[in-house]
Design a protein around this motif. Sequence first.
Motif, short mmCIF file in Angstrom:
data_model
loop_
_atom_site.label_atom_id
_atom_site.label_comp_id
_atom_site.label_asym_id
_atom_site.label_seq_id
_atom_site.Cartn_x
_atom_site.Cartn_y
_atom_site.Cartn_z
N ARG A 304 13.26 1.84 2.22
CA ARG A 304 13.45 0.41 2.52
C ARG A 304 12.20 -0.35 2.09
O ARG A 304 11.08 0.03 2.48
CB ARG A 304 13.72 0.19 4.01
N SER A 307 11.34 -6.31 1.39
CA SER A 307 12.37 -7.33 1.59
C SER A 307 13.53 -6.81 2.43
O SER A 307 14.56 -7.46 2.53
CB SER A 307 12.90 -7.81 0.24
N THR A 309 15.46 -4.35 1.75
CA THR A 309 16.52 -3.74 0.94
C THR A 309 16.41 -2.23 1.04
O THR A 309 15.31 -1.67 0.88
CB THR A 309 16.39 -4.17 -0.53
N THR A 310 17.51 -1.56 1.34
CA THR A 310 17.51 -0.11 1.53
C THR A 310 18.22 0.57 0.37
O THR A 310 19.32 0.18 -0.02
CB THR A 310 18.20 0.27 2.85
N ILE A 311 17.58 1.60 -0.16
CA ILE A 311 18.13 2.37 -1.27
C ILE A 311 18.17 3.84 -0.86
O ILE A 311 17.22 4.36 -0.29
CB ILE A 311 17.29 2.21 -2.54
#
Length: 401
Positions: A304, A307, A309-311
């Motif tokens: 994460r 920002s 955003t989780t990948i």
Amino acid sequence: MSRAPRSQSARRALGTDDSETPILHVDMDAFFVEVELLQRPHLRGLPVAVGGAERGVVTSASYEARAFGVTSAMPVGQAKRLCPHLIMIPVSHGAYSTVSRRVMDILGSFTPVLEQVSVDEAFLDVSGDRHRTPTQIASEIRTAIRTGEGVPASVGIAATKHVAKIASAHAKPDGMLLVPKEETATFLADLPIGAIWGVGDATRKRLEQRGISSVRDVRQLRREDLERMLGKHGGSLWDLAHGIDPRPVVTTRVEKSIGKEETYFEVLRDPAVVRARMLDQAHECARRLRDRSLVAWRVSIKVRDASFTTISRSHTLGQPTNVAQEIYRVASSLMVMPPGGVRLIGVRVENLERGESSQATLEDDGRAEQAERALDTIRKRFGSGVAGPATLLPSKPEDGL
């Protein structure tokens, strides 16, 4: 799972005993904050949150802080804009798990049929108790936790796990709510769709776009209608909306995966620090695999960024392993450092089966696993901090850790 205001039926249900409502969901209230307030009683009644510094995030907020709109996972800067007098307390690593273990011991003294689902919540099946009603047991549990640990707990009581969990959310803070079996349908009907277990923001928005915003709306649909919209998850949603939840309280689980992830309240920007944390997580995964005589076929990572955003990325191995060196090699190859830094990193092993590690490469003659097993033995005898990989012994303290 979102929380809706208590319905009139819910208030009427409280205090009515029913032998067909043997499932309890015990949920600790603002758990991290309450543990910190044990050492800071002068802050009780004030807007308090646990988390990072200015660039960090809120982990837990007191109900006084929540009244201003402060929530968990919210950036601290935003929380302070909403609540200018917010008091931030840094995270005390280890303190919460220590109190949690003692709370679970208390719960285990009431019934052996106990399923811990997180550090601050658990399900209990009290159907085997012939001497006390479920509400009596729930009341005694709350008293025992408050007396023994000084922290509050809310308890939901129902015929199913799903309804018991919703009931405990309605009972907060520091309350108890019974939903008798015969009132289940009425209790559920007026709830927003987001109150159903497993309905996240994406699913909620998708349903609301079709005019489905409440449990009552779901009941107007056929099961196959929801399955067309949401796949198999639609069938589960239809069942839960109708009060159907046959899942028992499970005291032991067959593990499908093993993992460790960490959230950092200050963003990690040094790739070397991030990879060191991944190496430590790989060793934890491997140790737990060996402890259970398991091997894994798949390695995944979760990242994460700043920002939020989780990948997630994963890779299936050619041969199963329980060796940290191999787990880390694969996890590291999957890692791409986000430009803004890392707020969360996790390593997980999946597709588990019973067995011993296979030779991962032609260069691996088994010595890596032997060395790691020797490390397991040393740690069990002398403690986890006495030995470890040399790369995890920094020459100077690492920022943000």
